[in-house]
Design an enzyme around this catalytic site. Structure first.
Site, PDB file in Angstrom:
ATOM      1  N   ASP A  29      40.228  -5.607  10.232  1.00  0.00           N
ATOM      2  CA  ASP A  29      39.846  -6.918   9.678  1.00  0.00           C
ATOM      3  C   ASP A  29      39.654  -6.958   8.167  1.00  0.00           C
ATOM      4  OD1 ASP A  29      39.846  -7.353  12.385  1.00  0.00           O
ATOM      5  OD2 ASP A  29      37.755  -7.959  12.539  1.00  0.00           O
ATOM      6  N   LYS A 134      43.248 -10.269  17.138  1.00  0.00           N
ATOM      7  CA  LYS A 134      42.205 -10.154  18.172  1.00  0.00           C
ATOM      8  C   LYS A 134      41.257 -11.356  18.098  1.00  0.00           C
ATOM      9  CE  LYS A 134      39.278  -7.054  15.361  1.00  0.00           C
ATOM     10  NZ  LYS A 134      38.030  -7.821  15.290  1.00  0.00           N
ATOM     11  N   CYS A 167      32.503  -5.478  13.865  1.00  0.00           N
ATOM     12  CA  CYS A 167      33.821  -5.179  14.450  1.00  0.00           C
ATOM     13  C   CYS A 167      34.141  -3.694  14.484  1.00  0.00           C
ATOM     14  CB  CYS A 167      34.900  -5.966  13.726  1.00  0.00           C
ATOM     15  SG  CYS A 167      34.769  -7.735  14.072  1.00  0.00           S
TER      16      CYS A 167
HETATM   17  N1  TIU Z   1      35.280  -8.198  11.444  1.00  0.00           N
HETATM   18  C1  TIU Z   1      34.004  -8.441  11.697  1.00  0.00           C
HETATM   19  O1  TIU Z   1      33.140  -7.583  11.567  1.00  0.00           O
HETATM   20  N2  TIU Z   1      33.661  -9.736  12.030  1.00  0.00           N
HETATM   21  C2  TIU Z   1      32.446 -10.303  11.777  1.00  0.00           C
HETATM   22  O2  TIU Z   1      32.185 -11.429  12.175  1.00  0.00           O
HETATM   23  N3  TIU Z   1      31.576  -9.565  11.045  1.00  0.00           N
HETATM   24  C3  TIU Z   1      30.388  -9.982  10.505  1.00  0.00           C
HETATM   25  O3  TIU Z   1      29.654  -9.124   9.995  1.00  0.00           O
HETATM   26  N4  TIU Z   1      30.065 -11.276  10.506  1.00  0.00           N
END
Ligand code: TIU
Length: 231
Positions: A29, A134, A167
């Site tokens: 991400d 995802k 994540c």
């Molecule tokens: N990629 C991921 O960690 N998504 C989130 O929503 N993370 C947050 O810390 N908000």
């Protein structure tokens, strides 16, 4: 496994041994929506600047993994434009300034195909690298990641990306339960909360490595360099 059987990284709680041929670099991400202003991370009230320190070491790791011929897999969290894959519970969660699907400065928040949803330029995937879209926090939930890894003979993951306690943690836990050995690179994962960064990494390696190993990127890079030396 003896050190001669694989590449060894000094890690917490113990050395991590892997074969680059059966190991993938997983980059979670690294999207504009999380690391640049105007995206999902900022709408949740976070200082996205806290994640930017990950980019430089991760660039070096990505270059080294490519040079070593390792599989590289990028993930992106996001949803279909009609939000049919976004559970109402996720959509309603928290008190953001802009909800998932709302129009923001980088396009609709966390929606596939929008500028903000894509991976930052510094870590742009090459055409032959896998991208996993995802809908959840984990990289296995609702995706074909497990099947792709098994088909490619991948048994170990070097895990990087954001955010450490969300994540990254969810993915490492999912991977561990599926039998993958995960090395998390401490300076290549980032959190909006310094305390969660520290504790999140400690949780992975605690109890004898309850669901993984942790090492700095320098240790991983050195292990690949040593592997290239004649024995
Ligand atoms: N990629 C991921 O960690 N998504 C989130 O929503 N993370 C947050 O810390 N908000």
């Amino acid at each position: 496994m003896s050190p001669a059987a694989g590449t060894v990284v000094p890690a917490d709680p113990a050395p991590f041994t892997f074969d680059p041929a059966s190991t993938a670099l997983l980059i979670i991400d690294m999207q504009r929506d999380f690391v640049e202003p105007g995206g999902f991370g900022e709408t949740l009230g976070n200082d996205v600047g806290l994640l930017r320190g990950v980019i430089a070491p991760l660039r070096d790791v990505l270059a080294a993994a490519r040079a070593a011929g390792m599989a590289v897999i990028h993930t992106r969290e996001g949803h279909r434009p009609d939000l049919s894959d976004c559970p109402p519970a996720k959509l309603r969660r928290g008190n953001p300034t802009l909800r998932i699907g709302a129009p923001g400065p980088n396009g609709r928040i966390l929606i596939r195909g929008e500028y903000g949803h894509d991976i930052i330029d510094e870590l742009a995937p090459l055409p032959d690298e896998t991208i996993i879209d995802k809908p959840g926090k984990g990289s296995f939930h609702g995706t074909d990641l497990d099947g792709r890894l098994r088909a490619a003979g991948i048994t170990s993951l070097v895990v990087t990306g954001v955010t450490t306690e969300v994540c990254v943690h969810t993915t490492v836990r999912e991977a561990n339960d599926r039998g993958y050995e995960c090395l998390v690179l401490s300076d290549c994962v980032g959190s909006y909360f310094p305390e969660f960064q520290r504790v999140g990494l400690a949780m992975i390696a605690a109890q004898g490595g309850i669901f993984g190993w942790v090492a700095p990127s320098t240790a991983f890079l050195a292990s690949l360099t040593l592997e290239e030396l004649p024995s």
